[in-house]
Design a protein around this motif. Sequence first.
Motif, PDB file in Angstrom:
ATOM      1  N   LEU A  84      63.388 -24.619 -13.613  1.00 36.90           N
ATOM      2  CA  LEU A  84      62.541 -23.433 -13.449  1.00 36.90           C
ATOM      3  C   LEU A  84      61.292 -23.744 -12.641  1.00 36.90           C
ATOM      4  CD1 LEU A  84      62.754 -21.750 -16.929  1.00 36.90           C
ATOM      5  CD2 LEU A  84      63.034 -20.583 -14.767  1.00 36.90           C
ATOM      6  N   LEU A  85      60.636 -24.836 -12.975  1.00 40.61           N
ATOM      7  CA  LEU A  85      59.382 -25.179 -12.311  1.00 40.61           C
ATOM      8  C   LEU A  85      59.585 -25.666 -10.878  1.00 40.61           C
ATOM      9  CD1 LEU A  85      57.505 -26.869 -15.285  1.00 40.61           C
ATOM     10  CD2 LEU A  85      57.183 -24.556 -14.366  1.00 40.61           C
ATOM     11  N   ALA A  86      60.779 -26.150 -10.575  1.00 35.31           N
ATOM     12  CA  ALA A  86      61.071 -26.633  -9.220  1.00 35.31           C
ATOM     13  C   ALA A  86      61.228 -25.480  -8.233  1.00 35.31           C
ATOM     14  CB  ALA A  86      62.329 -27.495  -9.220  1.00 35.31           C
ATOM     15  N   GLY A  87      61.586 -24.315  -8.720  1.00 37.55           N
ATOM     16  CA  GLY A  87      61.772 -23.149  -7.857  1.00 37.55           C
ATOM     17  C   GLY A  87      60.574 -22.224  -7.927  1.00 37.55           C
ATOM     18  N   LYS A  88      60.737 -21.061  -7.348  1.00 37.88           N
ATOM     19  CA  LYS A  88      59.694 -20.040  -7.409  1.00 37.88           C
ATOM     20  C   LYS A  88      59.596 -19.558  -8.856  1.00 37.88           C
ATOM     21  CE  LYS A  88      58.622 -15.533  -5.271  1.00 37.88           C
ATOM     22  NZ  LYS A  88      57.247 -15.544  -5.534  1.00 37.88           N
ATOM     23  N   HIS A  89      58.388 -19.597  -9.394  1.00 35.77           N
ATOM     24  CA  HIS A  89      58.195 -19.199 -10.784  1.00 35.77           C
ATOM     25  C   HIS A  89      56.836 -18.540 -10.957  1.00 35.77           C
ATOM     26  CE1 HIS A  89      56.498 -23.242 -10.442  1.00 35.77           C
ATOM     27  NE2 HIS A  89      55.622 -22.841 -11.328  1.00 35.77           N
ATOM     28  N   ALA A  90      56.694 -17.822 -12.041  1.00 32.10           N
ATOM     29  CA  ALA A  90      55.444 -17.139 -12.364  1.00 32.10           C
ATOM     30  C   ALA A  90      54.510 -18.095 -13.108  1.00 32.10           C
ATOM     31  CB  ALA A  90      55.734 -15.919 -13.230  1.00 32.10           C
ATOM     32  N   ASP A  91      53.217 -17.811 -13.030  1.00 30.04           N
ATOM     33  CA  ASP A  91      52.245 -18.597 -13.803  1.00 30.04           C
ATOM     34  C   ASP A  91      52.572 -18.555 -15.286  1.00 30.04           C
ATOM     35  OD1 ASP A  91      50.710 -19.241 -11.546  1.00 30.04           O
ATOM     36  OD2 ASP A  91      49.498 -17.420 -11.740  1.00 30.04           O
ATOM     37  N   SER A  92      53.071 -17.418 -15.742  1.00 32.83           N
ATOM     38  CA  SER A  92      53.392 -17.281 -17.163  1.00 32.83           C
ATOM     39  C   SER A  92      54.513 -18.232 -17.585  1.00 32.83           C
ATOM     40  CB  SER A  92      53.763 -15.837 -17.494  1.00 32.83           C
ATOM     41  OG  SER A  92      54.882 -15.428 -16.736  1.00 32.83           O
ATOM     42  N   ASP A  93      55.377 -18.630 -16.655  1.00 33.74           N
ATOM     43  CA  ASP A  93      56.423 -19.601 -16.989  1.00 33.74           C
ATOM     44  C   ASP A  93      55.808 -20.947 -17.350  1.00 33.74           C
ATOM     45  OD1 ASP A  93      58.364 -17.677 -16.461  1.00 33.74           O
ATOM     46  OD2 ASP A  93      58.710 -18.384 -14.408  1.00 33.74           O
ATOM     47  N   VAL A  94      54.798 -21.360 -16.589  1.00 29.95           N
ATOM     48  CA  VAL A  94      54.094 -22.616 -16.875  1.00 29.95           C
ATOM     49  C   VAL A  94      53.477 -22.532 -18.272  1.00 29.95           C
ATOM     50  CG1 VAL A  94      52.138 -24.078 -16.180  1.00 29.95           C
ATOM     51  CG2 VAL A  94      53.654 -23.097 -14.439  1.00 29.95           C
ATOM     52  N   PHE A  95      52.855 -21.400 -18.565  1.00 30.15           N
ATOM     53  CA  PHE A  95      52.206 -21.196 -19.866  1.00 30.15           C
ATOM     54  C   PHE A  95      53.224 -21.274 -20.998  1.00 30.15           C
ATOM     55  CE2 PHE A  95      50.004 -18.563 -23.087  1.00 30.15           C
ATOM     56  CZ  PHE A  95      48.788 -19.228 -23.119  1.00 30.15           C
ATOM     57  N   ARG A  96      54.364 -20.633 -20.841  1.00 33.98           N
ATOM     58  CA  ARG A  96      55.379 -20.624 -21.899  1.00 33.98           C
ATOM     59  C   ARG A  96      55.968 -22.016 -22.132  1.00 33.98           C
ATOM     60  NH1 ARG A  96      55.446 -15.736 -19.800  1.00 33.98           N
ATOM     61  NH2 ARG A  96      55.478 -13.986 -21.230  1.00 33.98           N
ATOM     62  N   ILE A  97      56.176 -22.759 -21.069  1.00 37.42           N
ATOM     63  CA  ILE A  97      56.695 -24.120 -21.212  1.00 37.42           C
ATOM     64  C   ILE A  97      55.642 -25.004 -21.880  1.00 37.42           C
ATOM     65  CG2 ILE A  97      57.490 -26.166 -19.959  1.00 37.42           C
ATOM     66  CD1 ILE A  97      58.808 -24.142 -17.939  1.00 37.42           C
ATOM     67  N   ASP A 124      42.133 -13.958 -18.115  1.00 37.64           N
ATOM     68  CA  ASP A 124      43.027 -13.522 -19.183  1.00 37.64           C
ATOM     69  C   ASP A 124      42.433 -13.961 -20.518  1.00 37.64           C
ATOM     70  OD1 ASP A 124      45.089 -13.335 -21.151  1.00 37.64           O
ATOM     71  OD2 ASP A 124      46.555 -13.231 -19.529  1.00 37.64           O
ATOM     72  N   GLU A 125      41.744 -13.026 -21.173  1.00 35.77           N
ATOM     73  CA  GLU A 125      41.015 -13.358 -22.398  1.00 35.77           C
ATOM     74  C   GLU A 125      41.924 -13.868 -23.510  1.00 35.77           C
ATOM     75  OE1 GLU A 125      42.224  -9.114 -22.918  1.00 35.77           O
ATOM     76  OE2 GLU A 125      41.371 -10.228 -21.261  1.00 35.77           O
ATOM     77  N   LYS A 126      43.124 -13.345 -23.609  1.00 31.90           N
ATOM     78  CA  LYS A 126      44.033 -13.798 -24.667  1.00 31.90           C
ATOM     79  C   LYS A 126      44.472 -15.246 -24.424  1.00 31.90           C
ATOM     80  CE  LYS A 126      46.571 -10.172 -24.168  1.00 31.90           C
ATOM     81  NZ  LYS A 126      47.576  -9.139 -24.156  1.00 31.90           N
ATOM     82  N   ASP A 127      44.816 -15.566 -23.179  1.00 35.06           N
ATOM     83  CA  ASP A 127      45.245 -16.933 -22.875  1.00 35.06           C
ATOM     84  C   ASP A 127      44.088 -17.920 -23.026  1.00 35.06           C
ATOM     85  OD1 ASP A 127      47.726 -15.845 -22.395  1.00 35.06           O
ATOM     86  OD2 ASP A 127      47.667 -16.137 -20.218  1.00 35.06           O
ATOM     87  N   LEU A 128      42.878 -17.509 -22.627  1.00 33.79           N
ATOM     88  CA  LEU A 128      41.712 -18.375 -22.807  1.00 33.79           C
ATOM     89  C   LEU A 128      41.510 -18.689 -24.288  1.00 33.79           C
ATOM     90  CD1 LEU A 128      39.329 -16.623 -20.273  1.00 33.79           C
ATOM     91  CD2 LEU A 128      39.976 -19.045 -20.182  1.00 33.79           C
ATOM     92  N   ALA A 129      41.630 -17.667 -25.130  1.00 32.65           N
ATOM     93  CA  ALA A 129      41.454 -17.871 -26.568  1.00 32.65           C
ATOM     94  C   ALA A 129      42.557 -18.756 -27.140  1.00 32.65           C
ATOM     95  CB  ALA A 129      41.431 -16.520 -27.286  1.00 32.65           C
ATOM     96  N   ASP A 149      34.028 -18.764 -25.403  1.00 34.20           N
ATOM     97  CA  ASP A 149      32.932 -18.035 -24.762  1.00 34.20           C
ATOM     98  C   ASP A 149      33.434 -17.268 -23.540  1.00 34.20           C
ATOM     99  OD1 ASP A 149      31.259 -19.193 -26.661  1.00 34.20           O
ATOM    100  OD2 ASP A 149      30.344 -20.629 -25.258  1.00 34.20           O
ATOM    101  N   ARG A 150      34.275 -17.916 -22.745  1.00 31.85           N
ATOM    102  CA  ARG A 150      34.835 -17.250 -21.556  1.00 31.85           C
ATOM    103  C   ARG A 150      35.704 -16.060 -21.961  1.00 31.85           C
ATOM    104  NH1 ARG A 150      37.768 -21.674 -18.136  1.00 31.85           N
ATOM    105  NH2 ARG A 150      38.497 -19.798 -17.065  1.00 31.85           N
ATOM    106  N   SER A 151      36.488 -16.228 -23.012  1.00 34.05           N
ATOM    107  CA  SER A 151      37.341 -15.144 -23.493  1.00 34.05           C
ATOM    108  C   SER A 151      36.497 -13.944 -23.913  1.00 34.05           C
ATOM    109  CB  SER A 151      38.187 -15.633 -24.671  1.00 34.05           C
ATOM    110  OG  SER A 151      38.912 -14.570 -25.237  1.00 34.05           O
ATOM    111  N   TYR A 152      35.467 -14.196 -24.728  1.00 31.99           N
ATOM    112  CA  TYR A 152      34.628 -13.101 -25.212  1.00 31.99           C
ATOM    113  C   TYR A 152      33.753 -12.506 -24.113  1.00 31.99           C
ATOM    114  CZ  TYR A 152      35.975 -13.640 -30.105  1.00 31.99           C
ATOM    115  OH  TYR A 152      36.674 -13.661 -31.285  1.00 31.99           O
ATOM    116  N   ALA A 153      33.455 -13.269 -23.070  1.00 34.07           N
ATOM    117  CA  ALA A 153      32.694 -12.714 -21.948  1.00 34.07           C
ATOM    118  C   ALA A 153      33.524 -11.656 -21.210  1.00 34.07           C
ATOM    119  CB  ALA A 153      32.277 -13.824 -20.986  1.00 34.07           C
ATOM    120  N   ILE A 154      34.839 -11.780 -21.277  1.00 28.26           N
ATOM    121  CA  ILE A 154      35.736 -10.822 -20.621  1.00 28.26           C
ATOM    122  C   ILE A 154      35.978  -9.615 -21.514  1.00 28.26           C
ATOM    123  CG2 ILE A 154      38.085 -10.484 -19.729  1.00 28.26           C
ATOM    124  CD1 ILE A 154      37.992 -13.566 -19.061  1.00 28.26           C
ATOM    125  N   GLU A 155      36.260  -9.869 -22.795  1.00 31.93           N
ATOM    126  CA  GLU A 155      36.605  -8.777 -23.718  1.00 31.93           C
ATOM    127  C   GLU A 155      36.319  -9.224 -25.149  1.00 31.93           C
ATOM    128  OE1 GLU A 155      37.350  -5.562 -25.385  1.00 31.93           O
ATOM    129  OE2 GLU A 155      37.956  -5.476 -23.281  1.00 31.93           O
TER     130      GLU A 155
END
Length: 176
Positions: A84-97, A124-129, A149-155
């Motif tokens: 998956l990571l060797a091909g075209k992939h979304a940032d969210s794929d990296v996060f899930r792995i 992305d406040e949820k991912d930061l948290a 702090d970064r998460s709460y600064a966003i939302e």
Amino acid sequence: MRNWIVAASVAAVFVMGMGVGYGAKREPAPANYHGQDAREAAQVLLDIALEQAGKDGSWERIGVGRVYYLGGFKAEGQAIFDALLAGKHADSDVFRIARVYQEAGEWEKARPMFDQHLLANPKDEKDLAEVGAYYLLQGDRATAEQLFDRSYAIEREELWATLDIAGAYLGVAPQH
């Protein structure tokens, strides 16, 4: 001569039947798991799940890879992630792995992937948290609180971010 024609016909039907059998998609069936050794049943079902995930479903393939990886078939799971990571992939794929590696207790493998994801998705406040929670659970409170702090600064009203942060202070890993 007649025996030769019959034998050739039987062979042709057999070969055509094999082609249909090999080309057919496997489906889960009781014979895959009833009375089977647990690892063998899981292996057969995971192979079927990988077929069900298809070639384009990255979330689905990561889900299959997760079960392989956490279930003791680490090499098979890693192969799915690497492909998956060797091909075209979304940032969210990296996060899930990265989540899989975290769940496996492999923070040193997960951390750079989480950091890579946050660099690509700084708002992305949820991912930061969530990543902050993992840092806190690993004992790095300073980095965790910077991410909080970064998460709460966003939302400040994001329930799931607040739960991840609160949970981390109590030793509870984020739910995803």
